[in-house]
Design a protein around this motif. Sequence first.
Motif, PDB file in Angstrom:
ATOM      1  N   ASP A   1      32.355  27.719  61.322  1.00 37.25           N
ATOM      2  CA  ASP A   1      31.015  27.769  61.920  1.00 37.25           C
ATOM      3  C   ASP A   1      30.837  26.804  63.096  1.00 37.25           C
ATOM      4  O   ASP A   1      29.771  26.232  63.281  1.00 37.25           O
ATOM      5  N   GLY A   2      31.896  26.624  63.865  1.00 36.50           N
ATOM      6  CA  GLY A   2      31.785  25.787  65.061  1.00 36.50           C
ATOM      7  C   GLY A   2      32.787  26.241  66.096  1.00 36.50           C
ATOM      8  O   GLY A   2      33.647  27.068  65.808  1.00 36.50           O
TER       9      GLY A   2
ATOM     10  N   ILE B   1      39.148  21.102  58.497  1.00 36.26           N
ATOM     11  CA  ILE B   1      38.008  22.027  58.673  1.00 36.26           C
ATOM     12  C   ILE B   1      37.438  22.481  57.324  1.00 36.26           C
ATOM     13  O   ILE B   1      36.865  23.559  57.213  1.00 36.26           O
ATOM     14  N   MET B   2      37.606  21.630  56.297  1.00 34.56           N
ATOM     15  CA  MET B   2      37.054  21.958  54.981  1.00 34.56           C
ATOM     16  C   MET B   2      35.640  21.412  54.839  1.00 34.56           C
ATOM     17  O   MET B   2      35.320  20.336  55.354  1.00 34.56           O
TER      18      MET B   2
ATOM     19  N   THR C   1      29.084  25.794  69.579  1.00 36.65           N
ATOM     20  CA  THR C   1      28.372  24.616  69.059  1.00 36.65           C
ATOM     21  C   THR C   1      28.886  23.293  69.626  1.00 36.65           C
ATOM     22  O   THR C   1      28.297  22.252  69.389  1.00 36.65           O
ATOM     23  N   GLN C   2      30.029  23.365  70.297  1.00 41.38           N
ATOM     24  CA  GLN C   2      30.730  22.155  70.776  1.00 41.38           C
ATOM     25  C   GLN C   2      31.095  21.213  69.620  1.00 41.38           C
ATOM     26  O   GLN C   2      31.217  20.001  69.792  1.00 41.38           O
ATOM     27  N   THR C   3      31.241  21.801  68.419  1.00 41.09           N
ATOM     28  CA  THR C   3      31.730  21.033  67.269  1.00 41.09           C
ATOM     29  C   THR C   3      32.924  21.774  66.686  1.00 41.09           C
ATOM     30  O   THR C   3      33.182  22.926  67.039  1.00 41.09           O
ATOM     31  N   THR C   4      33.628  21.099  65.775  1.00 44.46           N
ATOM     32  CA  THR C   4      34.790  21.752  65.172  1.00 44.46           C
ATOM     33  C   THR C   4      34.366  22.775  64.127  1.00 44.46           C
ATOM     34  O   THR C   4      34.937  23.842  64.036  1.00 44.46           O
ATOM     35  N   GLY C   5      33.346  22.436  63.327  1.00 46.12           N
ATOM     36  CA  GLY C   5      32.865  23.350  62.292  1.00 46.12           C
ATOM     37  C   GLY C   5      33.688  23.277  61.025  1.00 46.12           C
ATOM     38  O   GLY C   5      34.714  22.582  60.959  1.00 46.12           O
TER      39      GLY C   5
END
Length: 325
Positions: A201-202, A148-149, A207-211
């Motif tokens: 930010d997910g 998640i970086m 957002t249905q994303t990992t972020g």
Amino acid sequence: MSTIRAVPIGVGHYLPKRVVENAEFEQWVETSDEWIRGRTGIERRHFAAEGELTSDLAYYAAIDALDDAGIEASTIDAIVLATSTPDQTFPSTATKLQAKLGITVGFAFDLQAVCAGFAYALTTANSLILSGQAKRILVIGAETFSRIMDWEDRTTCVLFGDGAGALILDAQEGSGTNDDRGVLSCDLNSDGTYNDILYVDGGVSSTQTTGVLKMEGQEVFKHAVKKLASSGETALDKVGLSGDDVDWIVPHQANLRIIKSTAQKMNVPMERVVVTVQDHGNTSAASIPLALSVAHKNGQIKKNQLLLTEAIGGGLAWGAIVLRW
Ligand code: ACO
């Protein structure tokens, strides 16, 4: 008066094979070994290999802790796993670990309090033991923060690493005094008005994303020292102890400057503080059990010594635990 205590009987950790030294980041972002070392104390971190999952890291740490305790996985009746980087949205990483360990009885669940995850997990496991819900609990912190970086953000990507730590707590009879081994007091806190100084930010419902991780480093820093020292003092105060009684502070390993400032605020000299951040960076929920395991293996922390652990992370969520090793 006799009482039940959650007593540590085994500790272990695992760090992925790939070691990334500070200088390697110079290829990706404008940074230097000197800056990272000077501002954070971090020298290197470990990154999980492609396909290596949080539950894999947790599994190796659990095996190490089971070996240390000299017990079989089948004697574990609960798993509490702290992570913000689960294998999947569901099932829980704890049940995946349970399957890897061949355990089909008892219960397992994940808990999420970011970098304070292990403090929350330890407090929860202690409560489960005190209430008679479980007798032997595997408490794990396991993370793959490299997933998640934002690799273009030099203010965050150099700070985090992957790893796992595991602690086994056993229900044992105590005398009800501070001389007992095991967890003596816990202090947990959170304040959601600070959600936006440290977040990803997910997410599933947004957002249905990992972020990727976003942090206002200086803001977090300011809160960290004040809140860690205050929570540490509250946890000690609950059982009539002070910084003078503590053999070792085992802090969340995020930044050496935060560790030093907090210890100073609590009047505990650095000779009595376990520091491992140089070798693995911030591994979020894994950092305290990792530090406990390293300090146990190298003989720093010894049976019957009084330990204070404290951590803070996204939420903000923070807490401290007093335990006799
Ligand atoms: N390399 C070189 N320069 C950098 C880097 C880098 N990797 N990162 C930032 N800089 C620059 C900044 O851009 C800034 O430059 P400028 O003055 O030209 O604007 C300068 O260095 C100083 O930046 P600061 O943000 O003031 O640096 P600071 O001394 O505050 O250190 C740090 C930053 C290390 C992030 C610090 O604030 C910190 O540790 N914060 C707490 C983080 C933490 O502990 N989090 C724990 C919880 S994490 C969790 O829960 C998931």
